[in-house]
Design an enzyme around this catalytic site. Structure first.
Site, PDB file in Angstrom:
ATOM      1  N   ASP A  57      -0.526  -3.076   0.386  1.00 20.54           N
ATOM      2  CA  ASP A  57      -1.828  -2.529   0.787  1.00 20.54           C
ATOM      3  C   ASP A  57      -2.974  -3.493   0.482  1.00 20.54           C
ATOM      4  O   ASP A  57      -3.973  -3.104  -0.137  1.00 20.54           O
ATOM      5  CB  ASP A  57      -2.086  -1.185   0.086  1.00 20.54           C
ATOM      6  CG  ASP A  57      -0.990  -0.171   0.320  1.00 20.54           C
ATOM      7  OD1 ASP A  57      -0.392  -0.188   1.406  1.00 20.54           O
ATOM      8  OD2 ASP A  57      -0.719   0.641  -0.591  1.00 20.54           O
ATOM      9  N   GLU A 227      -3.850   5.932   9.049  1.00 19.13           N
ATOM     10  CA  GLU A 227      -4.333   5.749   7.673  1.00 19.13           C
ATOM     11  C   GLU A 227      -4.818   4.318   7.475  1.00 19.13           C
ATOM     12  O   GLU A 227      -4.741   3.482   8.375  1.00 19.13           O
ATOM     13  CB  GLU A 227      -3.220   6.074   6.677  1.00 19.13           C
ATOM     14  CG  GLU A 227      -1.969   5.244   6.854  1.00 19.13           C
ATOM     15  CD  GLU A 227      -0.770   5.791   6.088  1.00 19.13           C
ATOM     16  OE1 GLU A 227      -0.842   6.912   5.566  1.00 19.13           O
ATOM     17  OE2 GLU A 227       0.250   5.079   6.020  1.00 19.13           O
TER      18      GLU A 227
END
Length: 555
Positions: A57, A227
């Site tokens: 991420d 997302e």
């Protein structure tokens, strides 16, 4: 202030705790890692991944000529590692944004819960990280004048969902994130992207929330898990990029744009702009699960994207977690493209047109190794444990690491007496020296390789039926909450000599071998142990294997 923060960290993690538990003494931790694919960059090229191992991420921001990157760390502590670079290729860790036990309460959190998908940005001399602590208190903002820290305590935000990011327009800030759609969900994984203004001076949300994307690029196709959104502005358009398809093999990155910040947003006709899901999974040495990208513009006008992907050693098995990759962004008819459909993520790429960063003392890419002699009075910032401790459980002094008080592995209400380093290569050799004389059955000290609370192995010194032994135990939980998974004794051998024992484990893809040295003699305990239970495919979750010293004494 920095000295005070370091002192607080030493107090919280590094002071010996008075208690009756035995102390295990560790000397030297050695790691040597190799990649299975063995690709070598040419002159003027860099190698993917740029940060290998469990560093998922990635969020990146530029401040003049400097670049800063932050990764997810879930329930590991210290958390949210911060990296610095000037060329986007060579990265040096400069701190951890979550470095005080009082910042976040992760009590009871499984290893793959807590801090998800941070976003880093800079405005007016202040660095901002906006993030989610899953199953804690939700979304929050922390700030720092120096990206190396100290970072503030969280400012908690009132909205639900995950993966918030900050978009700055002039002196105003907006948070965009994944939330529930403005209708009853139509299917599992039906989510939406929302935006709301954030008053950064008052530390609170203001004004109305606006839904920007419902479900994903095409709701009729039932897209899942939209997302990791980010917004940036270029040539009069607001661009919204987000991950779609979930963070496994169907992962992708999509882009939409609008003339107005609050929409309507129109998707790019040739989405996704990055994915590997359409490729043959049996291709040699695949890079898989590419997505969760963030775009950044260099000071000379070029565009690049950091993103996560995985390197399976077989099928969809990878033990080392999701990693940080880098690719150039090209623009076509007003749309950003990270990778054309059908193309594989390249291992080697021409370097960005940036002033070169000196190679870091601790490499993050390619084959590398290191030895930690436990010098000084605290662990290096790359060491992590499981959940912030409420009481100290180790000391570093005189070239040794001493572990004592800690909960048992699998006790999510506690903090195990464990500190480790990320396994960053599919092929890795790890060793340490431990001095420990177990005073009761079940007492143990040695190396743990851990994917989560219920998927781990222990290799070291213990006592069984009143006798000291070298032992190898495994616990092969099938998901992150598999509390019923039993611990199994795989192999053991008598330990006749007292004194230090050198423990070595040797990982090669989905297998590990274990040997130990006592009194100058090296002996094998177990060869070719199937350790696919340490893969995300078996254990579930979002992290990678962490290996390091562990000690436990039953009370």
């Amino acid at each position: 202030m920095i000295r005070a923060t370091l002192a607080a960290l030493a107090l919280s993690l590094g002071l010996a705790s008075a208690g009756s538990a035995q102390t295990a003494i560790f000397e030297r931790f050695t790691y040597q890692g190799h990649s299975i694919e063995q690709v070598k960059p040419k002159a003027g090229e860099y190698l993917n991944p740029i940060i290998s191992g469990y560093y998922p991420d990635p969020s990146v921001t530029r401040v003049r000529k400097d670049y800063y990157l932050v990764n997810s760390s879930f329930a590991h502590f210290p958390g949210l590692p911060i990296f610095h670079s000037t060329d986007l290729v060579h990265w040096t860790q400069i701190g951890n944004a979550i470095d005080r036990p009082g910042q976040l309460d992760m009590t009871g959190r499984a290893v793959s819960e807590a801090v998800f998908a941070p976003d880093i940005s800079y405005h007016g001399g202040i660095f901002y990280i906006v993030n989610t602590c899953v199953q804690c208190r939700g979304n929050f903002v922390i700030t720092a004048k120096d990206p190396a820290g100290p970072w503030s305590d969280p400012i908690w935000l009132p909205f639900e969902g995950i993966d918030p990011s900050l978009y700055w327009e002039g002196d105003r800030a907006y948070i965009v994130n994944n939330r529930a759609p403005a209708e009853p969900p139509r299917y599992d994984g039906h989510r939406a992207i929302w935006i709301q203004e954030y008053d950064w001076r008052a530390g609170k949300m203001v004004g109305e929330s606006t839904q920007l994307v419902n479900g994903g690029v095409d709701l009729s196709k039932k897209p899942v898990w939209i997302e990791g959104p980010h917004i940036f502005k270029k040539d009069g358009y607001y661009y919204l990029t987000a991950a779609e398809g979930g963070t496994s093999v169907n992962h992708s990155q999509v882009v939409l744009r609008s003339k107005e910040l609050r929409g309507p947003y129109v998707p790019y006709a040739n989405n996704p702009i990055l994915t590997q899901r359409d490729l043959d999974p049996k291709r040699p040495h695949p890079i898989s699960a590419a997505g969760h990208a963030e775009l950044v513009q260099t000071q000379n006008g070029d565009w690049w994207a950091t993103f996560l992907a995985t390197r399976p050693y077989a099928e969809d098995y990878y033990n080392i977690g999701r990693e940080t990759f880098l690719l150039p962004v090209t623009w076509k008819d007003g749309w950003p493209i990270i990778l054309d459909r059908g193309k594989t993520v390249p291992w080697t790429v021409t370097k960005p047109r940036q002033p070169a960063s000196p190679p870091p003392k601790l490499p993050t890419s390619g084959d590398f190794g290191y030895t930690d002699e436990f010098d000084g009075d605290r662990l290096a910032m790359q060491w992590i444990g499981v959940r912030p401790p409420k009481a100290p459980f180790y000391t570093v002094a005189n070239g040794t690491l001493r572990l004592n008080v800690g909960a048992a592995l699998g006790d999510r209400q506690g903090v195990p007496g464990f500190v480790g380093r990320r396994q960053q290569h599919a092929v890795a050799d790890v060793s340490t020296i431990v001095d420990f004389s177990p005073a009761r059955d079940g007492a143990r000290a040695g190396l743990v390789a851990m994917q989560n609370d219920y998927a781990y192995l222990f290799f070291g010194v213990t006592r069984i039926d009143g006798q000291p032994r070298i032992a190898l135990y495994t616990r092969q939980g099938k998901n992150t909450r598999d509390e019923a998974a039993p611990e199994t004794l795989v192999a053991s051998a008598p330990l006749d000599d007292k004194g230090p024992v050198t423990l070595s484990l040797h990982a090669k893809g989905g297998t590990m071998a274990f040997d130990y040295n006592v009194g100058g003699r090296t002996m094998a305990l177990k060869n070719d142990l199937d350790v696919r239970f340490l893969s995300t495919a078996r254990a579930g979750g979002f992290v990678g294997t962490v290996i390091g010293p562990y000690a436990y004494t039953p009370q």
